[in-house]
Design a protein around this motif. Structure first.
Motif, mmCIF file in Angstrom:
data_model
loop_
_atom_site.group_PDB
_atom_site.id
_atom_site.type_symbol
_atom_site.label_atom_id
_atom_site.label_comp_id
_atom_site.label_asym_id
_atom_site.label_seq_id
_atom_site.Cartn_x
_atom_site.Cartn_y
_atom_site.Cartn_z
ATOM 1 N N UNK A 107 38.841 57.221 42.391
ATOM 2 C CA UNK A 107 37.400 57.156 42.581
ATOM 3 C C UNK A 107 37.106 56.130 43.656
ATOM 4 N N UNK A 108 36.078 56.355 44.401
ATOM 5 C CA UNK A 108 35.620 55.384 45.400
ATOM 6 C C UNK A 108 34.207 54.995 45.002
ATOM 7 N N UNK A 109 34.051 53.708 44.706
ATOM 8 C CA UNK A 109 32.836 53.224 44.051
ATOM 9 C C UNK A 109 32.181 52.148 44.908
ATOM 10 N N UNK A 110 30.887 52.260 45.050
ATOM 11 C CA UNK A 110 30.133 51.239 45.771
ATOM 12 C C UNK A 110 30.292 49.906 45.031
ATOM 13 N N UNK A 111 30.529 48.816 45.761
ATOM 14 C CA UNK A 111 30.748 47.535 45.091
ATOM 15 C C UNK A 111 29.547 47.059 44.270
ATOM 16 N N UNK A 112 28.347 47.587 44.523
ATOM 17 C CA UNK A 112 27.176 47.178 43.742
ATOM 18 C C UNK A 112 26.946 48.070 42.514
ATOM 19 N N UNK A 113 27.850 49.006 42.246
ATOM 20 C CA UNK A 113 27.713 49.912 41.109
ATOM 21 C C UNK A 113 28.500 49.350 39.914
ATOM 22 N N UNK A 127 41.709 48.732 39.873
ATOM 23 C CA UNK A 127 40.855 48.523 41.037
ATOM 24 C C UNK A 127 41.687 47.858 42.118
ATOM 25 N N UNK A 128 41.752 48.498 43.279
ATOM 26 C CA UNK A 128 42.533 47.942 44.374
ATOM 27 C C UNK A 128 41.757 46.803 45.032
ATOM 28 N N UNK A 129 42.475 45.774 45.490
ATOM 29 C CA UNK A 129 41.787 44.585 46.006
ATOM 30 C C UNK A 129 41.056 44.792 47.332
ATOM 31 N N UNK A 134 35.090 52.582 54.372
ATOM 32 C CA UNK A 134 33.639 52.654 54.226
ATOM 33 C C UNK A 134 33.076 51.546 53.325
ATOM 34 N N UNK A 135 33.958 50.639 52.867
ATOM 35 C CA UNK A 135 33.519 49.526 52.035
ATOM 36 C C UNK A 135 33.489 49.804 50.548
#
Length: 146
Positions: A107-113, A127-129, A134-135
């Protein structure tokens, strides 16, 4: 909670689309299910599941795009049922069921989610560091070979 998965079909589109009208957060995070989206998820290399409860009510939609053995996951939960453990129940059931068809789910998750990040942690994702180009935070679930 009993959760079942079936292929997402054209008859699911009208109901799923109402979720976006009712929920700004969902609209911000997930692609709107227009006809182009539906064509994309129907391609042989991709998959989309409708997750339903014991009353056959649509409770979640899981889209997986496959590339080189990895399934890239988007999950949308029925807006009025969020915040009650539904995400954990659905994602856990998916990983124990149809998700087993992949060696790796990402999954690719927005850091503010924060909700999505907490969900994948609860379900055993790593969670990869480093963020992707795309951030987004990369969350990886690797199925054991046993």
């Amino acid at each position: 909670m009993d959760i079942w998965f079936r292929p997402f079909g054209e008859t699911d589109l009208p109901e799923y689309r109402t979720w976006f009208a009712a929920d700004e957060e969902l609209s911000r995070r997930i692609s709107y299910p227009d006809d182009i989206w539906f064509g994309h998820v129907r391609r042989p290399e991709n998959a989309c599941w409708a997750s339903v409860d014991h009353t056959n009510t649509l409770i979640a939609v899981l889209q997986v795009d496959r590339e080189d053995g990895t399934g890239y996951l988007d999950i949308a939960l029925r807006p009025e049922r969020r915040g009650r453990g539904l995400g954990t129940a659905v994602l856990s059931a998916f990983l124990a069921g149809p998700g087993h068809g992949y060696g790796v789910i990402e999954g690719r998750i927005s850091p503010d989610n924060a909700a999505a990040l907490a969900l994948v942690r609860r379900c055993g994702f790593t969670l990869l560091p480093d963020p992707d180009d795309d951030g987004f935070v990369r969350a990886i679930y690797i199925f054991s070979k046993t």
